[in-house]
Design a protein around this motif. Structure first.
Motif: not given
Length: 162
Positions: A23-39
């Motif tokens: 019962r959840s949604i995982s959320a990540y920020s996106i580094d717009t230069s590299t595409g790297i995800l950070t929770q």
């Protein structure tokens, strides 16, 4: 996981967790230069029901709508445009028809559509008006509407509001 969505500002990725009735949604920020995800802090964000489906994001980028197929509800979250964090709005979850498989928000952000596909009690589309300030939904008169067998998605192509 189910299908993911990206925020309207392109800075955040949201992934529904559907395995084992999570019962959840995982959320990540996106580094717009590299595409790297950070929770994002606080992720995953809990939903109220089972059978989490593909999230829909309001065109304003301020709200997210998530159908809970097994629980026959729709969760609505306020989205923080700076951090990507989600918070449940007042009144959420909202009752839907039996077995909503998705939520689609029209391009103007005035209406939400939820196809309900569970056999027997499904085969309908629930239609809601959306409060532009709070994101809250109100089912419109006559909803849900009968449709063909097994609706699982919807797309709004275009329309005019007079």
């Amino acid at each position: 996981p189910g299908r993911s969505v990206v925020s309207t500002n392109g800075r955040f990725l949201y992934v529904p967790n559907t395995s084992n009735n999570q019962r959840s949604i995982s959320a990540y920020s996106i580094d717009t230069s590299t595409g790297i995800l950070t929770q994002i802090a606080g992720s995953p964000f809990g939903t109220s029901g089972d059978g989490v489906q593909v999230p829909a994001i309001h065109p304003s980028g301020n709200f997210m709508y998530v159908a809970n197929n097994v629980s026959s509800t729709i969760d609505v979250f306020a989205m923080n445009s700076q951090t990507g964090a989600l918070s449940v709005i007042a009144g959420s979850p909202f009752a839907a028809g039996t077995g909503p498989g998705a939520v689609v928000v029209d391009p103007g952000g005035f209406f939400a559509f939820a196809p309900n596909y569970n056999a027997g009690a499904g085969n309908t589309v629930s239609v809601f008006s959306i409060n532009q300030t709070t994101g809250a939904m109100t089912q419109i008169a006559g909803s849900p509407y009968a449709v063909g067998t097994g609706p699982s998605g919807a797309t709004v192509v275009s329309y005019s509001v007079f």
